[in-house]
Write an enzyme that holds these catalytic residues in place. Structure first.
Site, PDB file in Angstrom:
ATOM      1  N   SER A 214      37.165  36.310  36.587  1.00  0.00           N
ATOM      2  CA  SER A 214      36.702  37.649  36.202  1.00  0.00           C
ATOM      3  C   SER A 214      36.101  37.596  34.805  1.00  0.00           C
ATOM      4  CB  SER A 214      37.878  38.628  36.271  1.00  0.00           C
ATOM      5  OG  SER A 214      37.409  39.954  36.164  1.00  0.00           O
ATOM      6  N   ASN A 215      35.933  38.732  34.171  1.00  0.00           N
ATOM      7  CA  ASN A 215      35.370  38.760  32.813  1.00  0.00           C
ATOM      8  C   ASN A 215      36.030  39.874  32.009  1.00  0.00           C
ATOM      9  OD1 ASN A 215      33.789  41.290  33.177  1.00  0.00           O
ATOM     10  ND2 ASN A 215      32.781  40.030  34.727  1.00  0.00           N
ATOM     11  N   ARG A 216      35.613  40.035  30.756  1.00  0.00           N
ATOM     12  CA  ARG A 216      36.311  40.926  29.825  1.00  0.00           C
ATOM     13  C   ARG A 216      35.860  42.388  29.898  1.00  0.00           C
ATOM     14  NH1 ARG A 216      39.059  37.608  26.423  1.00  0.00           N
ATOM     15  NH2 ARG A 216      38.144  35.550  26.102  1.00  0.00           N
ATOM     16  N   SER A 217      35.041  42.755  30.855  1.00  0.00           N
ATOM     17  CA  SER A 217      34.567  44.138  30.904  1.00  0.00           C
ATOM     18  C   SER A 217      35.728  45.111  31.079  1.00  0.00           C
ATOM     19  CB  SER A 217      33.592  44.294  32.080  1.00  0.00           C
ATOM     20  OG  SER A 217      33.343  45.657  32.308  1.00  0.00           O
ATOM     21  N   ALA A 281      29.854  44.650  35.046  1.00  0.00           N
ATOM     22  CA  ALA A 281      29.682  43.239  34.692  1.00  0.00           C
ATOM     23  C   ALA A 281      30.041  42.431  35.937  1.00  0.00           C
ATOM     24  CB  ALA A 281      30.579  42.877  33.522  1.00  0.00           C
TER      25      ALA A 281
END
Ligand code: C5P
Length: 414
Positions: A214-217, A281
């Site tokens: 995943s990502n930091r959004s 994102a």
């Protein structure tokens, strides 16, 4: 161009600001200033509890008016009647559980609670209290009773509280309170008639049943856009990846996890929207294989993950559009403008919102953001660091001015 100066959109409006005895009473100073910056005149009523936390003099100096704390004090014979008759709106910020109970039951044992029974304009209440108090069934009942009567009771925010706990109970941010007053007094309707599809948050691409990429959004930008469209009269469907945010009220929210679920959810709704704003994102790559059971270490020191590209949702929808306006985001860590221009062209967008996610104070997870908005026609608007909710309004202004008012877009004028 950074047109961050407040507008006098509350000019000519008189607001009674009730301050009750919460530790958040000091934040009412910022609220008062924000109201005045937007052109309103403000009279402050403090409860006895509030006067334990703040001195009336602070509010007197900042409002330029005498602060009344008592029903029986001063020169005016019936301040509860004169003050309510002069008020275009009453805002109580912060509001304690005790205040909510009195207001719900119609008890009138001090100036603030008494004048509330004589108010004709909108009443906006911004509660602040400890998390267990906010979720207490009695408080919930009082909130429901007030809302059923048309009082705007704002949901407090989740965050660290005076008790040291992290829970829902923090006074809503200054900008959200200001916005609630603006909406109550002069609802903006320039997005009425628009059906807006907004994506937000990260996606999660599973490796196995317990792990994902995943990502930091945080989803804050997309949620702020959804809220702004709603506040300006538009209909919104928010398709969101996993976020720790409460769904905005009045917005249809669809929860998804993966890029391919997000693609499906947006695809199904794209034909009936007039504007797509793709703030999510979305993961660019996902594991080629999702293991059906938890991957085991089994003595391995390293493993290789095979990744494959996810569908480019924005590019795909943009290619399918009929009359929809399509807006993308470019979160970059370097060469922000060249990369954003390339995406604008490559994905066939009408508008792109570019930001440098490495910039201090902005980007992923932050409440603030700075951005450059670029249109396909070559127009550009630059915004310095500002709350995401305010940037959301600026993005909507740009979409309205550059796309919806332009010949090929849907008209905003009814
Ligand atoms: O190409 P890049 O991922 O940097 O483009 C960003 C824009 O494209 C964002 O608006 C994002 O929501 C969208 N996007 C998408 N599908 C992907 C990746 C990004 O719609 N798989």
């Amino acid at each position: 161009m950074d047109d961050a100066k407040p507008t006098a959109d509350l000019g000519g409006k008189h607001i009674v600001l009730g301050v009750t005895g919460s530790i958040a009473a000091y934040k009412a100073v910022g609220v008062l200033r924000a109201l005045r910056d937007h052109g309103a005149t403000v009279s402050v009523i403090m409860t006895r509890g509030a006067a334990q936390f703040m001195t009336p003099l602070t509010f007197e100096v900042l409002s330029g008016r005498r602060v009344v704390t008592d029903l029986f004090e001063g020169h005016e014979t019936m301040p509860h009647l004169t003050m309510s008759e002069d008020a275009d709106a009453v805002l109580v910020a912060p509001a304690t559980a005790h205040f909510l109970a009195k207001a719900a039951l119609g008890l009138a044992d001090d100036l603030l609670s008494t004048m509330l029974l004589n108010v004709r304009g909108p009443i906006i209440v911004a509660p602040a209290m400890d998390g267990d108090m906010w979720t207490h069934p009695t408080v919930a009942q009082h909130v429901d009773a007030l809302r059923a009567r048309g009082v705007v009771v704002m949901d407090p925010e989740v965050g660290p509280l005076a008790s040291g706990r992290v829970a829902q109970g923090r006074l809503s941010s200054e900008i959200k309170i200001l916005e609630a007053v603006q909406v109550a007094l002069c609802p903006q309707t320039d997005w009425r008639g628009q059906r807006v599809l907004v994506s937000a948050g990260p996606t999660q691409e599973p490796l196995d049943p317990v792990r994902f990429l995943s990502n930091r959004s945080s989803g804050k930008m997309g949620y702020a856009i959804a809220e702004a469209v709603r506040a300006r009269g538009g209909e919104v469907v928010l398709v969101t990846g996993p976020c720790a945010l409460a769904p905005p009220s009045g917005v249809t929210t669809v929860q998804v996890n993966t890029a391919s679920e997000m693609a499906d959810a947006l695809s199904q709704r794209f034909a009936s929207c007039t504007v797509l704003i793709m703030a999510a994102a979305v993961a660019d790559f996902r594991p080629r294989v999702t293991a059906s059971g938890k991957l085991k270490k089994q003595g391995k020191h390293e493993i290789e993950l095979a990744l494959e590209a996810t569908p480019d949702i924005l590019g795909m929808l943009s290619a399918r559009r009929t009359s929809q306006v399509v807006v993308g985001f470019a979160a970059e860590t370097e060469q922000v403008l060249p990369h954003a221009k390339e995406k604008l062209r490559g994905k066939g967008l009408d508008l792109i919102v570019a930001n440098d996610v490495t910039q201090a104070g902005g980007g992923f997870g932050s409440d603030d953001n700075a951005a450059v908005i670029l249109s396909a026609a070559g127009e550009q608007r630059v915004f310095g660091l500002m709350p995401k909710r305010r940037l959301a309004d600026e993005i909507l202004n740009a979409v309205r001015d550059m796309c919806l008012m332009a010949p090929r877009g849907a008209s905003l004028v009814e």
